[in-house]
Design a protein around this motif. Sequence first.
Motif, PDB file in Angstrom:
ATOM      1  N   ILE A  72     -10.054   8.924  20.949  1.00 23.94           N
ATOM      2  CA  ILE A  72     -10.973   8.183  21.821  1.00 23.94           C
ATOM      3  C   ILE A  72     -10.903   6.696  21.513  1.00 23.94           C
ATOM      4  O   ILE A  72     -10.806   5.854  22.416  1.00 23.94           O
ATOM      5  CB  ILE A  72     -12.410   8.713  21.654  1.00 23.94           C
ATOM      6  N   LEU A  73     -10.931   6.358  20.236  1.00 19.95           N
ATOM      7  CA  LEU A  73     -10.882   4.948  19.845  1.00 19.95           C
ATOM      8  C   LEU A  73      -9.546   4.307  20.213  1.00 19.95           C
ATOM      9  O   LEU A  73      -9.500   3.131  20.609  1.00 19.95           O
ATOM     10  CB  LEU A  73     -11.133   4.821  18.338  1.00 19.95           C
ATOM     11  N   ARG A  74      -8.456   5.042  20.095  1.00 19.68           N
ATOM     12  CA  ARG A  74      -7.145   4.486  20.420  1.00 19.68           C
ATOM     13  C   ARG A  74      -7.022   4.148  21.907  1.00 19.68           C
ATOM     14  O   ARG A  74      -6.263   3.273  22.291  1.00 19.68           O
ATOM     15  CB  ARG A  74      -6.035   5.470  20.017  1.00 19.68           C
ATOM     16  N   ALA A 130     -13.784  -0.780  21.224  1.00 19.90           N
ATOM     17  CA  ALA A 130     -13.608  -0.037  19.969  1.00 19.90           C
ATOM     18  C   ALA A 130     -14.511  -0.605  18.881  1.00 19.90           C
ATOM     19  O   ALA A 130     -15.148   0.140  18.121  1.00 19.90           O
ATOM     20  CB  ALA A 130     -12.148  -0.083  19.531  1.00 19.90           C
ATOM     21  N   VAL A 131     -14.594  -1.928  18.786  1.00 20.48           N
ATOM     22  CA  VAL A 131     -15.458  -2.553  17.779  1.00 20.48           C
ATOM     23  C   VAL A 131     -16.931  -2.279  18.091  1.00 20.48           C
ATOM     24  O   VAL A 131     -17.748  -2.069  17.192  1.00 20.48           O
ATOM     25  CB  VAL A 131     -15.178  -4.067  17.704  1.00 20.48           C
ATOM     26  N   ARG A 132     -17.276  -2.244  19.371  1.00 23.89           N
ATOM     27  CA  ARG A 132     -18.673  -2.021  19.751  1.00 23.89           C
ATOM     28  C   ARG A 132     -19.171  -0.633  19.400  1.00 23.89           C
ATOM     29  O   ARG A 132     -20.384  -0.402  19.340  1.00 23.89           O
ATOM     30  CB  ARG A 132     -18.828  -2.254  21.265  1.00 23.89           C
ATOM     31  N   THR A 133     -18.250   0.323  19.165  1.00 28.17           N
ATOM     32  CA  THR A 133     -18.696   1.666  18.771  1.00 28.17           C
ATOM     33  C   THR A 133     -19.373   1.644  17.410  1.00 28.17           C
ATOM     34  O   THR A 133     -20.036   2.637  17.041  1.00 28.17           O
ATOM     35  CB  THR A 133     -17.501   2.647  18.728  1.00 28.17           C
ATOM     36  N   ARG A 171     -19.971   3.404  12.300  1.00 29.89           N
ATOM     37  CA  ARG A 171     -20.076   2.005  11.935  1.00 29.89           C
ATOM     38  C   ARG A 171     -18.744   1.382  11.544  1.00 29.89           C
ATOM     39  O   ARG A 171     -18.447   0.247  11.907  1.00 29.89           O
ATOM     40  CB  ARG A 171     -21.098   1.840  10.809  1.00 29.89           C
ATOM     41  N   ARG A 172     -17.942   2.090  10.802  1.00 30.73           N
ATOM     42  CA  ARG A 172     -16.671   1.530  10.342  1.00 30.73           C
ATOM     43  C   ARG A 172     -15.466   2.397  10.723  1.00 30.73           C
ATOM     44  O   ARG A 172     -14.364   2.202  10.218  1.00 30.73           O
ATOM     45  CB  ARG A 172     -16.700   1.353   8.819  1.00 30.73           C
ATOM     46  N   ARG A 173     -15.687   3.332  11.651  1.00 32.09           N
ATOM     47  CA  ARG A 173     -14.611   4.258  11.994  1.00 32.09           C
ATOM     48  C   ARG A 173     -13.406   3.527  12.585  1.00 32.09           C
ATOM     49  O   ARG A 173     -12.253   3.828  12.255  1.00 32.09           O
ATOM     50  CB  ARG A 173     -15.120   5.328  12.964  1.00 32.09           C
ATOM     51  N   TRP A 174     -13.638   2.557  13.473  1.00 30.41           N
ATOM     52  CA  TRP A 174     -12.533   1.878  14.144  1.00 30.41           C
ATOM     53  C   TRP A 174     -11.603   1.169  13.160  1.00 30.41           C
ATOM     54  O   TRP A 174     -10.410   0.982  13.439  1.00 30.41           O
ATOM     55  CB  TRP A 174     -13.068   0.859  15.166  1.00 30.41           C
TER      56      TRP A 174
END
Length: 415
Positions: free
Chosen positions: A27-29, A36-39, A47-50
């Motif tokens: 999903i992030l890719r 992506a940062v806003r997630t 919080r830091r997944r991306w």
Amino acid sequence: MEPSPLRVAAEAADPLASLPSHLLDEILRRLDIRDAVRTSALSRDWRRRWESVPGLALSFPEDTRPCVVDRVLFQYTGPRVSRFAFQVDDASASHVDHWLVALSRRSVESISLRPHAHFDAEDINLHSSIFACPHLVSLHLKWCGIPPLPVGFAGFPVLEELYFAYVTFPDNTERQLQAIIGGAPLLRVLSLLDVYNYVDCVIEAPNLHSLTLGLEFDNVYHFGELPCLHDAEIVLSAFSEPGHNVGRFLAGVVHVQELTFISSLDEVKIDATPFTFYNLKSLKLSTPFTAMNPIVFVFRLLRSSPNLEKLKIQIVEEGMVVDWEFLNAQWTDGMCAKLQIVQIINVATHRWFPISFMKLILSKASLLRTLSVNECPGSQDDPLNDLLTCRRASVQAEVLFKCGFRYIRRSRTWT
């Protein structure tokens, strides 16, 4: 075992939490880097997944401040960047060097750099770390100054797409472009538009599928083995000397199935050196017809293309009065034997050559299905009406005239 109440509550608050980790990464890719940062604001788990997702695309929109790119590259710890794209302006030019260094350490797969419309400098001068990206699959550079090749340059072993537009090479770096192309054994797509390389370059790429060349002089590039070449587009704005033999130049791409040749020059000729485009199915030409050489050039190409099926000619300027006898004498047995579709775009003032040429095609091409013209007869006396009554070698051949935005079939008689 039933899930704990805390886990149930967490999944209710975050519906995505129940998805496998690899799906969350996917999903992030697929997100724009800003989204992506806003997630990070979704929940504590996001919080830091991306920051650690492998293969994140870092394509920054126009007018992104360089400090934003700095912060993203500093925070991103993933093992691989799938794409980095940025439009360089005056404020970001000094940051490009350390961006390239950071990308070379993150196994970047695609880099696209081009100047902003308001960039004051002539070129974006690149850091040598551009050559320390062995995982590059695509490289797209526009108005960039290429640094000297480092000693022991190992090439780009997995590079498949190379786009250079208006790039420059340093002085006394003979055949650097040739070394870059030769160091990419998997190269499939090559586009060189006004690349300022003043030393002869041999283009040899065993897997090259698509070639685009926009060049000022035809003596800069030479062709080695290109056994897999499918399509080529060559835009030539000048010859190295008056009347230079462009036939020898085109002979280097005889394996193509689709060829586009665009020239604004009438000093063109082909000598008697034999070559045949056995695989050529589609041919597009754009050239002025102000002298006899370009007309003879067209017929030589047609005679050298026994399997041609589609032909498109754009006539940008015309000055020759060509009679039927001359054109008919250019025709040989077996010429255009498989030709099915012809399109003539005439933006010249007169119609001497195109009408005679189209009548010749209609009378000779036995498999012709459609011949389309980009204008419609304006009156009963319009010379284009000759196409409706001339003899046709193919019983299924139709003449289509463009009226407005569509092509229509006109009857053989004026109504």
